[in-house]
Enzyme design. Sequence first.
Site, PDB file in Angstrom:
ATOM      1  N   SER A   1      -9.928  -1.629   6.748  1.00 18.94           N
ATOM      2  CA  SER A   1      -9.339  -1.311   5.449  1.00 18.94           C
ATOM      3  C   SER A   1      -8.604  -2.443   4.759  1.00 18.94           C
ATOM      4  O   SER A   1      -8.225  -2.321   3.599  1.00 18.94           O
ATOM      5  CB  SER A   1      -8.403  -0.102   5.583  1.00 18.94           C
ATOM      6  OG  SER A   1      -9.154   1.060   5.846  1.00 18.94           O
TER       7      SER A   1
ATOM      8  N   LYS B   1       0.835  -1.202   0.000  1.00 11.59           N
ATOM      9  CA  LYS B   1       0.000   0.000   0.000  1.00 11.59           C
ATOM     10  C   LYS B   1       0.870   1.253   0.000  1.00 11.59           C
ATOM     11  O   LYS B   1       1.979   1.253   0.548  1.00 11.59           O
ATOM     12  CB  LYS B   1      -0.896  -0.045   1.240  1.00 11.59           C
ATOM     13  CG  LYS B   1      -2.032   0.959   1.293  1.00 11.59           C
ATOM     14  CD  LYS B   1      -2.903   0.665   2.518  1.00 11.59           C
ATOM     15  CE  LYS B   1      -4.070   1.615   2.656  1.00 11.59           C
ATOM     16  NZ  LYS B   1      -4.938   1.256   3.813  1.00 11.59           N
TER      17      LYS B   1
ATOM     18  N   SER C   1      -9.683   1.179   2.985  1.00 11.16           N
ATOM     19  CA  SER C   1      -8.899   2.111   2.197  1.00 11.16           C
ATOM     20  C   SER C   1      -7.843   1.446   1.321  1.00 11.16           C
ATOM     21  O   SER C   1      -7.251   2.086   0.445  1.00 11.16           O
ATOM     22  CB  SER C   1      -8.213   3.122   3.124  1.00 11.16           C
ATOM     23  OG  SER C   1      -7.285   2.468   3.983  1.00 11.16           O
TER      24      SER C   1
END
Length: 430
Positions: free
Chosen positions: A161, A61, A137
Site C-alpha cells: 500500500s 494517511k 491503499s
Amino acid sequence: MRTTRDKLESILARLAGRADNERVFLKLYEDAARAASDASDARRQAGVSLGPLDGAIISIKDLFDVAGEITTAGSVALRDAAPATSDATVVRRLRQAGAVIVGKTNMVEFAFSGLGLNPHYGTPGNAVDPERIPGGSSSGAGVSVAEGTSEISIGSDTGGSVRIPAALNGIVGFKPSARRVPLDGVFPLSYSLDSIGPLGRTVQDCAFADAIMAGEELRVLDPYPLAGLRIGVPRGRLFAETEPIVAQAFEESLTRLSKAGARIVDIDIDDLVAEMEKATSRASIASVEAAEIHADWLDSKAQEFDPRVRGRIVLSATLPAPAYIRMIRQRDALIAAMDDRLKSIDSLVMPATAITAPPIAPLLADDQLYRQTNLLILRNTMVGNLFDLTGISLPIPGQERPVGLMLMARNGQDRKLLEIAASVERNFAS
C-alpha cells in the site's frame, strides 16, 4: 529565499481552489501547519535547525491518530468513535523533527485494497491521468506527493500500500521491515503484516522520514556501489501477465544496471511463493486479522462499509483458530526459508506492479474485474509483506505511464536497501 510559510500557503491556495471536489485530502490542518511553518522559518532565521525535515510539508494517511480527533481510516463506520487521546508515535516524532503536517490523505476504506477506490469520500485520480486509479491503499498519499501538495507523505504497507501508489504515480515509496517503525496509534489492517513507510520524490527524502519514524540517527545515504552488486531476478510466476510497457521498462532497467557493473542473476523463489499461497489458501492473513479487528461493527454497521471491503473480511470471519495458528506457523517457516534463499544476493528486483494504472470506470462497473485487477496489482508487492522483507519502488524514467522498479532485501537490511536504491536512482538520472 522562499520560506516554509510561502510553500505552505501556495499548497493551501491550490487546495482551496478545488475544495468543492477535493478527493486527495480528507482533512487539512491550516492553523497548526501555519504555526509549524512559522516556527521553522524562525529557527532558520536564527541559524537553528531540527534536522533535514525541519520545514518539510508532510501529509499523513487517514489511519494515523491525531490528538483530539476521530481516526476514521477512510470509512464512515467510525464516525462516532472516540477521539484519539494522543498523536501516533510516528506523528509525534515527525512534529519533533520540525515537519509541517498539512493534512490527512484519502485512502481505501480500512486500507483493504491495492487499487485506491473509495466510495465514501471519492477516489483520487492518478496524478498523471485522473481517469486512472491512484493505487492503494495509500491513494491520497501517492497523488499528493506526485502532484506537489506534499513533499513527503506517510502511508502504511500491508500488501503493497505504499509501493503500489508510488509506482503508479511515478514517485518513490519505501516499506521498512515490519515492526521497525512503531505502530502505536495507527489503525490496523493486519497485526502480522502492517508496516509504516514514506512516499517521496527521492530516496533520500524517504530515508530521512523513515529514520525519524524509526527513532534512528539521521544520515545522508552513502550510495552502494553498483559495480559487483548482486541482483536476483525471480522470473516465473511473478512475471506472468505483465503488461508489455512494464516488461519493456523493466528489461531496459536491467540493461542499465548491468552496464553499470551490477551482476544480474536469475533466482528461483517460485516454490516458496507457491507454498505461501497454499498456506494461505483458505483465507489471507490480512482478512483473518481484519475480521477480528472489525468484529464489533462488522454486522451492526454493515451498510456503512464499502461492500467490496466488507465482503473480503466476512469471508474470513469464520476461519477456525487452529487453522489460523497453523497458517502463521507455516508462514514463519517460509520466512526463514526465504531469508536463507536470499543470502546469495544483495537485492531482489522485479516490477513493482505487473500493470500500469488501469482506468477507474471499468473497475467500478465490474466487481469481478475489480477482484482480478486487485490481486494482480498486489501480487508482486505482497511477497515483501508475507516473507517479512524490506522493499522500495523507484520510478523508471521515460515511460508513457509511470512504471515502478521494486527492489527488496532481507529483513533488517533497510539501510543497505536504501543505499542500493540511491545508487539505482542516480543511475536512472544519468
